[in-house]
Design a protein around this motif. Structure first.
Motif, PDB file in Angstrom:
ATOM      1  N   PHE A 379      -2.185  -2.104   2.847  1.00 52.58           N
ATOM      2  CA  PHE A 379      -0.951  -1.831   2.103  1.00 52.58           C
ATOM      3  C   PHE A 379       0.224  -2.353   2.924  1.00 52.58           C
ATOM      4  CE2 PHE A 379      -4.109   1.272   0.942  1.00 52.58           C
ATOM      5  CZ  PHE A 379      -4.046   1.298  -0.443  1.00 52.58           C
ATOM      6  N   PRO A 380       0.745  -3.501   2.536  1.00 53.28           N
ATOM      7  CA  PRO A 380       1.829  -4.111   3.326  1.00 53.28           C
ATOM      8  C   PRO A 380       3.146  -3.354   3.161  1.00 53.28           C
ATOM      9  CG  PRO A 380       1.454  -5.349   1.319  1.00 53.28           C
ATOM     10  CD  PRO A 380       0.391  -4.298   1.356  1.00 53.28           C
ATOM     11  N   ASN A 381       3.982  -3.485   4.161  1.00 52.05           N
ATOM     12  CA  ASN A 381       5.327  -2.918   4.114  1.00 52.05           C
ATOM     13  C   ASN A 381       6.240  -3.915   3.420  1.00 52.05           C
ATOM     14  OD1 ASN A 381       7.735  -1.609   4.485  1.00 52.05           O
ATOM     15  ND2 ASN A 381       7.628  -1.552   6.731  1.00 52.05           N
ATOM     16  N   ARG A 382       6.447  -3.707   2.146  1.00 51.10           N
ATOM     17  CA  ARG A 382       7.220  -4.668   1.360  1.00 51.10           C
ATOM     18  C   ARG A 382       8.714  -4.578   1.643  1.00 51.10           C
ATOM     19  NH1 ARG A 382       3.712  -6.741  -2.376  1.00 51.10           N
ATOM     20  NH2 ARG A 382       1.848  -5.484  -2.816  1.00 51.10           N
ATOM     21  N   ASP A 383       9.157  -3.510   2.295  1.00 50.41           N
ATOM     22  CA  ASP A 383      10.590  -3.368   2.578  1.00 50.41           C
ATOM     23  C   ASP A 383      11.016  -4.197   3.787  1.00 50.41           C
ATOM     24  OD1 ASP A 383      10.790  -1.600   0.470  1.00 50.41           O
ATOM     25  OD2 ASP A 383      10.347   0.148   1.725  1.00 50.41           O
ATOM     26  N   LYS A 384      10.038  -4.560   4.616  1.00 53.93           N
ATOM     27  CA  LYS A 384      10.369  -5.325   5.812  1.00 53.93           C
ATOM     28  C   LYS A 384      10.622  -6.775   5.435  1.00 53.93           C
ATOM     29  CE  LYS A 384       8.747  -6.370  10.473  1.00 53.93           C
ATOM     30  NZ  LYS A 384       7.658  -6.176  11.452  1.00 53.93           N
ATOM     31  N   LYS A 385      11.755  -7.276   5.881  1.00 48.19           N
ATOM     32  CA  LYS A 385      12.139  -8.641   5.557  1.00 48.19           C
ATOM     33  C   LYS A 385      11.654  -9.595   6.655  1.00 48.19           C
ATOM     34  CE  LYS A 385      16.229  -7.363   2.879  1.00 48.19           C
ATOM     35  NZ  LYS A 385      17.699  -7.559   2.730  1.00 48.19           N
ATOM     36  N   ILE A 386      11.161 -10.708   6.219  1.00 48.87           N
ATOM     37  CA  ILE A 386      10.702 -11.731   7.160  1.00 48.87           C
ATOM     38  C   ILE A 386      11.783 -12.791   7.282  1.00 48.87           C
ATOM     39  CG2 ILE A 386       8.930 -13.454   7.633  1.00 48.87           C
ATOM     40  CD1 ILE A 386       7.001 -11.780   6.008  1.00 48.87           C
ATOM     41  N   ILE A 387      12.215 -12.992   8.480  1.00 47.40           N
ATOM     42  CA  ILE A 387      13.294 -13.956   8.724  1.00 47.40           C
ATOM     43  C   ILE A 387      12.729 -15.366   8.651  1.00 47.40           C
ATOM     44  CG2 ILE A 387      15.061 -14.717  10.350  1.00 47.40           C
ATOM     45  CD1 ILE A 387      15.046 -11.921  11.526  1.00 47.40           C
TER      46      ILE A 387
END
Length: 398
Positions: A379-387
């Motif tokens: 279950f990925p953390n969809r709130d984390k933004k990838i720069i």
């Protein structure tokens, strides 16, 4: 023109003896029995005509002594007390027995040598199922076998059958020397023409898993040798198809040098038959790896069976999007989709919905570790933004 009796008799005898070893053995045995009956009859006839020659008074003993004298000349001393006429017959029995038994022993020796020769050449029938067949022999065969051994590592028992015109002892010696550890794979070599239907049936082609056809020469060979190798490969494909009643069901990978022969194979319109130019592929890999540093390690990891490998995997996907498929797999990275309508599509859109029966291209440690259970494991953390920032190479200062 009418043939004489002797000519017809010689012709019949020649036809009978040409049928093989069994006919020769039967002929020698029949001749031995006829000569034995003749000598026994002659001995008994002389005794009846001249009763004074009967020094034993036992007919069965005369028969037994004649047999012993024909099978072993040392038994002629049993007639030491016999009259002169019977001694002449004794000598005749010993001489004919030596000649016939020598011929019989010579035939048996030759037959045993032929049988042992066939064993050394691997001429017996191969009884294997779900095995990989390699047709032909060249300098790349050891690398092919090595990859198959690694691919079969997860299986309890696997087999690879090699059919080639090369001498069996030469093949066995090279494989034993270069590949001392076979793991769970048994390599079976046999000598024969791999474009012959009977030879292909002998290695149980119908029950094979897949077939690899190697070129019979190297890239440095002359053009005539390359063409001869391609012709042999095309003939092998036709023979393989004929063994399956005209419809090929086996995956076939053929090494073909010339474009003309690859075009001929494409006329078969069989998706199971793939003709490749290994040296052309090798050239492209060399160019790409020379332009991008470290790309050789990536190719080695993906294309070899040492580490992770690429597989086609089919399951009931239940309309899972391609972008979320990796969350449902404990081991494996989806790379693309293969469908009957569009064929192979690498890196499809993430929102592509997988239909039941679609094949997914997966990079995994082994085919036995791929399992789609229909439930999400990660279950990925969809709130984390990838720069989205490209790293720049910097020179380290000392």
């Amino acid at each position: 023109m009418k043939n004489s009796f002797s000519e017809r008799l010689n012709y019949k005898a020649e036809r009978f003896l040409s049928k093989g070893g069994s006919s020769i053995f039967k002929s020698l045995l029949i001749i031995f029995i006829i000569v034995f009956i003749f000598l026994v009859g002659l001995r008994l006839l002389l005794i009846n005509l001249f009763p004074s020659l009967d020094y034993t008074g036992n007919v069965f003993r005369d028969i037994w002594v004649t047999f012993l004298e024909m099978t072993d000349p040392g038994n002629m001393n049993q007639d030491n007390e016999a009259p002169t006429f019977l001694k002449v017959l004794t000598v005749l029995s010993g001489l004919t027995g030596v000649i016939l038994l020598s011929m019989l022993i010579g035939f048996i020796t030759t037959a045993l040598d032929t049988m042992l020769y066939d064993f050394r050449k691997g001429r017996g029938k191969v009884i294997e199922n779900n095995h990989t067949i390699i047709l032909g022999w060249n300098e790349r065969v050891v690398d092919v076998i090595r990859e198959l051994i690694l691919a079969n590592e997860s299986e309890s028992k696997a087999s690879v059958v090699i059919l080639s015109n090369t001498d069996k002892e030469e093949m066995d010696n090279l494989i034993t020397k270069r590949l001392p550890d076979m793991m769970t794979t048994e390599v079976i070599t046999t000598q024969g023409d791999y474009a012959n239907i009977n030879e292909l049936k002998r290695i149980n082609l119908e029950s094979a898993r897949s077939i690899i056809i190697l070129a019979s020469c190297s890239e440095s060979a002359t053009l005539s040798k390359k063409k001869a190798s391609d012709v042999q490969s095309v003939k092998s494909i036709l023979a393989i198809t004929a063994c399956q009643n005209g419809k090929n069901e086996l995956p076939i990978i053929a090494e073909i040098f010339t474009k003309e022969k690859r075009d001929i194979i494409s006329f078969f319109e069989d998706d199971n038959i793939i003709a490749i130019d290994s040296w052309n592929i090798m050239g492209k890999l060399l160019i790409q790896t020379s332009l991008t540093s470290g790309l050789d390690s990536v190719y080695k990891e993906i294309l070899s069976f040492d580490g992770c490998e690429i597989y086609f995997y089919e399951d009931e996907w239940n309309n899972v999007p391609f972008g979320e498929l990796s969350y449902y797999l404990k081991d494996g990275i989806p790379l693309g989709i293969y469908t009957q309508e569009e064929g192979l599509v690498l890196r499809p859109p993430l929102n592509t919905v997988l239909a039941n029966g679609d094949s997914v291209v997966i990079l995994a440690e082994d085919d036995s570790t791929i399992s789609f259970e229909g439930k999400q494991h990660f279950f990925p953390n969809r709130d984390k933004k990838i720069i989205d920032v490209r790293l720049e190479q910097k020179k380290k200062e000392f």
